[in-house]
Design a protein around this motif. Structure first.
Motif, PDB file in Angstrom:
ATOM      1  N   GLN A  59      47.678  44.282  31.388  1.00  0.00           N
ATOM      2  CA  GLN A  59      46.702  44.802  31.527  1.00  0.00           C
ATOM      3  C   GLN A  59      45.432  43.729  31.476  1.00  0.00           C
ATOM      4  OE1 GLN A  59      45.247  48.357  30.906  1.00  0.00           O
ATOM      5  NE2 GLN A  59      43.403  48.154  29.483  1.00  0.00           N
ATOM      6  N   PHE A  72      40.393  43.591  22.951  1.00  0.00           N
ATOM      7  CA  PHE A  72      40.566  45.028  22.762  1.00  0.00           C
ATOM      8  C   PHE A  72      38.875  45.664  22.533  1.00  0.00           C
ATOM      9  CE2 PHE A  72      41.058  47.896  19.463  1.00  0.00           C
ATOM     10  CZ  PHE A  72      40.908  49.296  20.613  1.00  0.00           C
ATOM     11  N   ASP A  88      35.926  52.076  26.129  1.00  0.00           N
ATOM     12  CA  ASP A  88      36.747  50.752  25.381  1.00  0.00           C
ATOM     13  C   ASP A  88      36.990  50.166  26.668  1.00  0.00           C
ATOM     14  OD1 ASP A  88      36.317  52.792  23.335  1.00  0.00           O
ATOM     15  OD2 ASP A  88      38.564  53.814  23.722  1.00  0.00           O
ATOM     16  N   CYS A  89      37.695  48.819  25.569  1.00  0.00           N
ATOM     17  CA  CYS A  89      38.082  48.026  27.211  1.00  0.00           C
ATOM     18  C   CYS A  89      39.360  47.144  26.574  1.00  0.00           C
ATOM     19  CB  CYS A  89      37.384  46.798  27.461  1.00  0.00           C
ATOM     20  SG  CYS A  89      37.681  45.539  28.630  1.00  0.00           S
ATOM     21  N   THR A  90      40.414  47.012  27.366  1.00  0.00           N
ATOM     22  CA  THR A  90      41.451  46.012  26.853  1.00  0.00           C
ATOM     23  C   THR A  90      41.898  45.003  27.882  1.00  0.00           C
ATOM     24  OG1 THR A  90      42.718  48.380  25.489  1.00  0.00           O
ATOM     25  CG2 THR A  90      43.860  46.663  26.311  1.00  0.00           C
ATOM     26  N   ASN A  98      44.507  41.814  28.456  1.00  0.00           N
ATOM     27  CA  ASN A  98      45.488  40.507  28.013  1.00  0.00           C
ATOM     28  C   ASN A  98      45.770  39.972  29.153  1.00  0.00           C
ATOM     29  OD1 ASN A  98      47.536  42.203  29.435  1.00  0.00           O
ATOM     30  ND2 ASN A  98      47.146  43.634  28.046  1.00  0.00           N
ATOM     31  N   THR A 143      44.453  38.452  23.955  1.00  0.00           N
ATOM     32  CA  THR A 143      43.785  39.719  23.943  1.00  0.00           C
ATOM     33  C   THR A 143      42.343  39.814  24.049  1.00  0.00           C
ATOM     34  OG1 THR A 143      44.582  41.790  23.852  1.00  0.00           O
ATOM     35  CG2 THR A 143      44.390  39.758  22.193  1.00  0.00           C
ATOM     36  N   LYS A 193      41.933  36.415  32.060  1.00  0.00           N
ATOM     37  CA  LYS A 193      40.801  38.078  31.871  1.00  0.00           C
ATOM     38  C   LYS A 193      39.881  38.139  33.282  1.00  0.00           C
ATOM     39  CE  LYS A 193      41.194  37.269  27.839  1.00  0.00           C
ATOM     40  NZ  LYS A 193      42.018  35.430  27.708  1.00  0.00           N
ATOM     41  N   GLU A 197      37.007  48.983  20.723  1.00  0.00           N
ATOM     42  CA  GLU A 197      37.407  50.024  21.064  1.00  0.00           C
ATOM     43  C   GLU A 197      35.327  50.725  20.990  1.00  0.00           C
ATOM     44  OE1 GLU A 197      38.242  53.612  17.794  1.00  0.00           O
ATOM     45  OE2 GLU A 197      38.925  52.028  18.077  1.00  0.00           O
TER      46      GLU A 197
END
Length: 881
Positions: free
Chosen positions: A619, A589, A611-613, A615, A587, A736, A591
């Motif tokens: 996503q 994450f 932001d970036c998420t 996983n 993952t 990813k 912010e």
């Protein structure tokens, strides 16, 4: 050969030892070059080409340089990629019977430089040897100037695999010179990679020097161990062959025992994040794409190191991010300890300013080129170690305590140099006053005799002035005539009878007396004895310090790491970075993340964070659409850079971050032809994407920007679509991925493939055009706004109006649009002018600030500026207005 003169026969026989080098052949006060060497050197150095009788009908081409200025010329030749062999006279020509004996004392090449301006202070200068056998590569890399020695092995199932690994390693280390075994040298593709793609000097070394058994013996001898297992080299035959050949090459070219090479470290590429050459370039880790300068790169932002050693250490960290979470935690903890003591960081910086380059001082000590000033620099550096110890003791950090060994701060070495070397010692040994008074009895006696002699000379001058009545009488000295009494011709009538004439000048006469001659012999004898004795004692001091090199090098590594940690903590504190949470989960994450380089260039107040998420579930892949110049490329690059920063143990530019360790970062960004290998932009792009598809895993991070643009629209969309599917599929890769594109058709994949999400760049439409808000939002962009970007770039109005008309036809889907476009003229407004406001016609109504801004815009050379530089100027102008 029989027709040549004896000296020329000697020259050619010696040259046979180094056929690939330019031979600097010592003749008196000059280094001379003959035949082809003279032709090359005269051209490259722009010095006169003459000739010399050599026994043949034609004179041999000849050129030469003064021995005292040779280093400057050697540097210029090595900088141009030549090897230079130094051939010295090994006996006094006055005492020689027949031809003076001469030998090569050293071969200098790009990879064997030990000092001088060609060495960048904060960059290692590696000599690399490569040994290929059965698709397995042994790689040995040594920085001769510091003693840093690394070896590894890389195995591939086929040529393609080991070639890819070799390219990655060359891109990471960027050696100055590479030595190859015959099997590798005859491989034109590998040789082309080294010489053409990287521009590295490559040389063939005979296979016999890559013998594993002999190489193992040479390694054991160099590092004084019982067996290879003590160096983690047991059953690593390819690494042993490469390392043994490298040491053999140094034996043959440096002609001396390199006692500062005390450690050899085997590393496994699996311990570090692999970054291919494309990724290093695209992320601009250590230099920019456009100017190839450090400023504007990630290293340019992170490097606040004080010492050269710390700078080299930090560069290695950036080029080889860690994969083991334990190692990341350890380094991160050290950075955190400094970060939490931010008010005291200036104090630590002040201490580090006292530390010179200990690693390269050890190299100079080993090469025998260390001078008295260098020893004073060594003493000052060692004197800073107790201050570092005291500083570390006051910080509550077990990790820092483990890093810096407080039990050995080399106080005995400092004390030895303090007693031995005069605090005002000169750089050149022959200038004298090197050894401190009280260290050696014989030196003290010679020095006292010299000082007394000088006092006697001053007394003599005063006494003779009184006795003769000649007020301007002077007692002088020069190297040719020794001591003498000088009297101007206007006072010759007052010269006593006991004066003996020594030399006549145009306006004066020089004399001596038996008494003066006797004292001259004593003074000069004392001075010669003093110089001889100081030279001998200085060599003994050097030999004593040679034994201490391992201790000094160990301390140098500790200080270098502390300096690199200080740098990361300083940058984090100054730029408001946060400590990322490192996890083993798949993952990422982030912010309110920022691009560290862009932020530094335009200022933190102007940078818009995002932001970036990511996983491996819902996503896994982000498809990002939006116009050019809106910020897509900056966003996807900053995610990659933040991930990389986290894995070198650094804090990151964000409000919060959780980073799952990635095994590799892949990038495909930008467009460039590879003219050297005849590859077009599209072929380069496809090759790089193919590399990603072959090597990415579900633990990788993939950054793709605009793939498929170099061919027809439908071909491009098809390729991009297939690449997205392949990367997304967990059975294939499941990496990813951040995919920036103008192909809006790809946004359909969100509804077809779970784990793919659409994102775009927010913008605002106004009557005057679009405003980029730089914010990443969920959902696809509704259009590309390419024509609006063309307007911002300064396209003529008629062109953008015509483009708008053509776009309307294309979007309407009319079958006859191709024919209509060929005959339809763009609509013209009254007066034949477009509707765009002429910015320069309104200057009369401008304020002073606006006129100044207009003047700045007129002078901009936008075709020579990068987008970031243009943005920086625009922000500055906006602030002024």
């Amino acid at each position: 050969m029989a027709e040549l003169t004896p000296m020329m026969i000697q020259y050619l026989k010696i040259h046979e030892e180094v056929p690939d080098a330019l031979l600097f052949f010592r003749l008196g006060d000059f280094y001379e070059m003959f035949f082809d060497d003279a032709l090359k050197a005269s051209r490259e150095l722009e010095i006169a080409l003459t000739g010399r009788d050599c026994g043949l009908d034609e004179r041999a081409p000849m050129c030469g340089v003064p021995y005292h200025a040779a280093q400057t010329y050697i540097t210029r030749l090595v900088e141009k990629g030549y090897k230079v062999a130094i051939c010295e006279q090994m006996e006094d020509p006055k005492e020689a019977k027949g031809i003076v004996k001469r030998e090569i004392i050293r071969v200098i090449s790009p990879g064997t430089i030990s000092e001088g301006k060609l060495l960048e202070s904060k960059k290692n200068n590696y000599l690399m040897t490569l040994y290929l056998e059965n698709n397995c590569l042994g790689i040995a890399s040594l920085d001769v100037s510091t003693g840093d020695f690394f070896v590894t092995e890389m195995k591939g199932k086929n040529k393609e695999q080991w070639m890819a690994q070799l390219s990655d390693e060359l891109g990471r280390l960027l050696p100055a010179e590479v030595i190859l075994n015959p099997e590798l040298f005859k491989d034109s593709q590998a040789l082309g990679l080294i010489e053409n793609n990287f521009g590295i000097l490559a040389s063939l070394y005979p296979e016999k020097y890559f013998n594993v058994r002999n190489g193992g013996k040479r390694i054991i001898e160099q590092f004084d161990v019982f067996a290879l297992g003590a160096l983690d080299l047991e059953r690593r035959d390819h690494a042993v062959a490469a390392a043994g050949a490298l040491l053999g090459y140094l034996d043959a070219t440096q002609k001396r025992a390199l006692t500062h090479i005390k450690t050899i470290r085997y590393y496994n590429s699996k311990d570090y994040m692999v970054l291919d050459l494309s990724t290093r370039r695209n992320l601009e880790l250590t230099q920019t794409l456009r100017t190839l300068e450090k400023r504007g790169s990630l290293l340019g932002v992170l490097d606040k190191t004080v010492t050269a050693m710390g700078g080299r250490t930090l560069r290695r960290w950036v080029e080889a991010p860690l994969l083991k979470t334990e190692s990341i935690f350890e380094r991160q903890g050290c950075v955190d300890a400094f970060y939490n003591n931010a008010p005291r960081l200036p104090e630590f910086k002040t201490i580090l300013t006292k530390v010179y380059d200990l690693e390269r001082l050890c190299g100079k000590l080993s090469f025998g080129s260390i001078n008295p000033k260098d020893l004073l620099a060594l003493k000052q550096s060692l004197g800073a170690l107790p201050l570092i110890k005291d500083f570390i003791d006051t910080i509550d950090s077990e990790k820092l305590q483990q890093l810096f060994d407080n039990d050995d701060i080399l106080e005995d070495i400092w004390d030895y140099i303090e007693k031995a070397i005069d605090d005002d010692a000169p750089m050149v040994l022959k200038d004298g006053h090197v050894i401190k008074t009280g260290f050696h009895q014989e030196i003290d006696e010679f020095r006292e005799a010299t000082d007394k002699g000088q006092d006697w000379i001053r007394d003599l001058e005063c006494r003779e002035r009184e006795n003769t009545g000649i007020k301007n009488l002077k007692v002088k000295y020069n190297r040719i005539f020794g001591y003498f009494i000088e009297i101007t011709k206007s006072n010759l009538s007052q010269v006593p009878e006991g004066y003996i004439r020594k030399q006549t000048l145009s306006n004066a006469e020089r004399y001596f007396t038996p008494e003066l001659k006797d004292m001259e012999n004593k003074i000069l004898g004392a001075q010669e004895g003093l110089l001889r004795c100081e030279t001998e004692i200085f060599q003994k001091i050097r030999e004593q310090l040679l034994k201490e090199i391992p201790r000094i090098q160990k301390k140098a590594r500790e200080v270098a790491e502390l300096d690199a940690i200080y740098s990361l903590a300083t940058v984090a504190q100054q730029n408001h970075y946060v400590c990322p949470k490192i996890v083993d989960e798949k993952t990422i994450f982030i912010e309110n993340g920022r691009h560290p380089v862009v932020e530094e260039m335009i200022g933190s107040d102007h940078f818009i964070g995002n932001d970036c998420t990511l996983n491996n579930d819902d996503q896994r892949m982000l498809i990002i659409t939006g116009p050019n110049m809106a910020g897509k490329s900056t966003f996807i690059r900053q995610v990659a850079i933040i991930t990389l920063m986290a894995q070198i143990g650094s804090f990151v530019p964000a409000d919060a971050a959780t980073i799952g360790v990635v095994d590799r970062i892949f990038t495909r960004v930008g467009a460039s032809d590879d003219l050297a290998s005849g590859q077009s932009t599209f072929m380069v792009e496809m090759t790089e994407v193919a590399n990603i598809l072959k090597n990415a895993t579900d633990k990788s991070l993939v950054i793709l920007d605009e793939i498929g643009r170099g061919t027809s629209t439908f071909d491009g969309i098809s390729i991009a679509w297939a690449v997205v599917e392949y990367l997304h599929n967990e059975d294939n890769i499941g990496a990813k991925t951040l995919f920036a594109t103008h192909y809006h058709e790809l946004t359909e994949l969100e509804s077809l493939k779970p784990g793919i999400k659409n994102f775009s760049i927010r913008l605002k439409e106004t009557p005057d055009g679009v405003i980029f808000l730089r914010k990443i939002i969920s959902g696809p962009a509704d259009q590309s706004y390419g024509i609006e970007v063309a307007k911002l770039a300064g396209f003529p109005t008629r062109v953008t109006q015509r483009a708008q008309e053509i776009l309307g036809h294309l979007e309407s889907g009319e079958n006859t649009y191709r024919q209509e476009l060929l005959v339809t003229e763009p609509p013209m407004l009254s007066g034949g002018k477009g509707s765009q406001l002429n910015f320069f016609d309104v200057a009369k109504s401008m304020t002073d600030e606006e006129e100044a801004a207009l003047s700045t815009l007129r002078d901009l050379k936008m075709d020579e500026m990068s987008p970031i530089e243009v943005m920086n100027v625009i922000y500055q102008l906006r602030e002024k207005i």
